[in-house]
Design an enzyme around this catalytic site. Sequence first.
Site, mmCIF file in Angstrom:
data_model
loop_
_atom_site.group_PDB
_atom_site.id
_atom_site.type_symbol
_atom_site.label_atom_id
_atom_site.label_comp_id
_atom_site.label_asym_id
_atom_site.label_seq_id
_atom_site.Cartn_x
_atom_site.Cartn_y
_atom_site.Cartn_z
ATOM 1 N N LYS A 99 0.827 -1.222 0.000
ATOM 2 C CA LYS A 99 0.000 0.000 0.000
ATOM 3 C C LYS A 99 0.857 1.267 0.000
ATOM 4 O O LYS A 99 0.838 2.059 0.944
ATOM 5 C CB LYS A 99 -0.978 -0.010 1.166
ATOM 6 C CG LYS A 99 -1.927 -1.193 1.113
ATOM 7 C CD LYS A 99 -3.036 -1.111 2.123
ATOM 8 C CE LYS A 99 -4.023 -2.255 2.006
ATOM 9 N NZ LYS A 99 -3.525 -3.563 2.455
ATOM 10 N N THR A 106 10.605 8.070 -2.082
ATOM 11 C CA THR A 106 10.414 6.944 -1.153
ATOM 12 C C THR A 106 9.547 5.868 -1.818
ATOM 13 O O THR A 106 9.848 4.668 -1.734
ATOM 14 C CB THR A 106 9.772 7.426 0.164
ATOM 15 O OG1 THR A 106 10.643 8.399 0.740
ATOM 16 C CG2 THR A 106 9.554 6.294 1.149
ATOM 17 N N GLY A 226 -17.929 -10.289 3.085
ATOM 18 C CA GLY A 226 -18.232 -10.218 1.647
ATOM 19 C C GLY A 226 -18.649 -11.584 1.099
ATOM 20 O O GLY A 226 -18.194 -12.623 1.587
HETATM 21 P P1 BMP Z 1 -8.810 -11.870 4.945
HETATM 22 O O1 BMP Z 1 -9.414 -12.693 3.815
HETATM 23 O O2 BMP Z 1 -8.127 -12.694 5.971
HETATM 24 O O3 BMP Z 1 -9.769 -10.868 5.517
HETATM 25 O O4 BMP Z 1 -7.575 -11.030 4.296
HETATM 26 C C1 BMP Z 1 -7.730 -10.016 3.365
HETATM 27 C C2 BMP Z 1 -6.395 -9.486 2.949
HETATM 28 O O5 BMP Z 1 -6.591 -8.369 2.065
HETATM 29 C C3 BMP Z 1 -5.511 -8.951 4.061
HETATM 30 O O6 BMP Z 1 -4.156 -9.107 3.655
HETATM 31 C C4 BMP Z 1 -5.857 -7.471 4.121
HETATM 32 O O7 BMP Z 1 -4.813 -6.705 4.661
HETATM 33 C C5 BMP Z 1 -6.064 -7.165 2.639
HETATM 34 N N1 BMP Z 1 -6.989 -6.066 2.324
HETATM 35 C C6 BMP Z 1 -8.274 -6.029 2.821
HETATM 36 O O8 BMP Z 1 -8.689 -6.902 3.595
HETATM 37 N N2 BMP Z 1 -9.088 -5.001 2.452
HETATM 38 C C7 BMP Z 1 -8.706 -4.003 1.618
HETATM 39 O O9 BMP Z 1 -9.490 -3.121 1.326
HETATM 40 C C8 BMP Z 1 -7.400 -4.044 1.090
HETATM 41 C C9 BMP Z 1 -6.560 -5.084 1.450
HETATM 42 O O10 BMP Z 1 -5.349 -5.139 0.939
#
Ligand code: BMP
Length: 272
Positions: A99, A106, A226
């Site tokens: 991100k 940087t 979701g």
């Molecule tokens: P999980 O299915 O365990 O919730 O993981 C989702 C992944 O996507 C995590 O790495 C989280 O940091 C990333 N993520 C997210 O959940 N929502 C966003 O809007 C953007 C992301 O990168």
Amino acid sequence: MNSNKFSLKLEKATNRHKSRLILALDYSEVFSRSERGLWKEKKEQLLKKSLRVLESVAEHLAAVKINMQLVLPLGLFDDLQEIVDRVEKYGLPLIADCKINDVGHTNQWIARHFFNAGFDAVIANPFVGWEDGLNKVFEEARKQDKGVILLVYMSHLAAREGYGQLVLTSEGKKVAQYIIFAEKALKWEADGVVVGATYPKIVKEVKTILGTKVPIFSPGIGIQGGKIEEAFKSGTDYAIVGRTILNSPNPVETAKKIKEMINYAIGSLGEK
Ligand code: BMP
């Protein structure tokens, strides 16, 4: 879709594995300074666990996404390289969920480090803008034939505070921030955007803007609430799933089932 190495690798893996599932390889361990003696063992455990799940679910994946849960303790040019090697061996594209969100020079270093470490794409935050901001990330990506994915609407509740805020345009019109970001993704020729699967209506709006030019990657499926069918029917192209697979008693079965549910949802829409 763009034709750089990342997009082509993604397309190949999607077709080869008949999968639109991206694994968020987010295993984590607590490290503390007071337990330095345990660091080596903990790193080994983290690495072993990650490699094991990767090996078992690889055939059901279109790509792998790695976040700070692994990058920080394992180190980009250190133990993490074992995972990079393995993902490469499976022919899967590797996305750095870093991100990027800083000033130009940087940003360029962050992107360069991830690309040089073997990652195929980076995720960046369009809030920092183009000039002396994300232009450096795109420059580095184009130089190395890699991808850039932009955050357009995140999956968490507070996403509305930033990505959902109304912005006054120079023509005096009120437009949602994510609409502007989706338009920028087109203009900047991004290789993908992130829109949370938790907001299918927003996925649909963004899809209307991007069409088939820029794919939509949706995290937030499963634990964050979701739903696969809703997201894909609204326009999601790839699901990013972490804990639902990683914490499942049978990660292989879960990954396979998610892959099949996605294919069913796509099937009921006609071929993408
Ligand atoms: P999980 O299915 O365990 O919730 O993981 C989702 C992944 O996507 C995590 O790495 C989280 O940091 C990333 N993520 C997210 O959940 N929502 C966003 O809007 C953007 C992301 O990168």
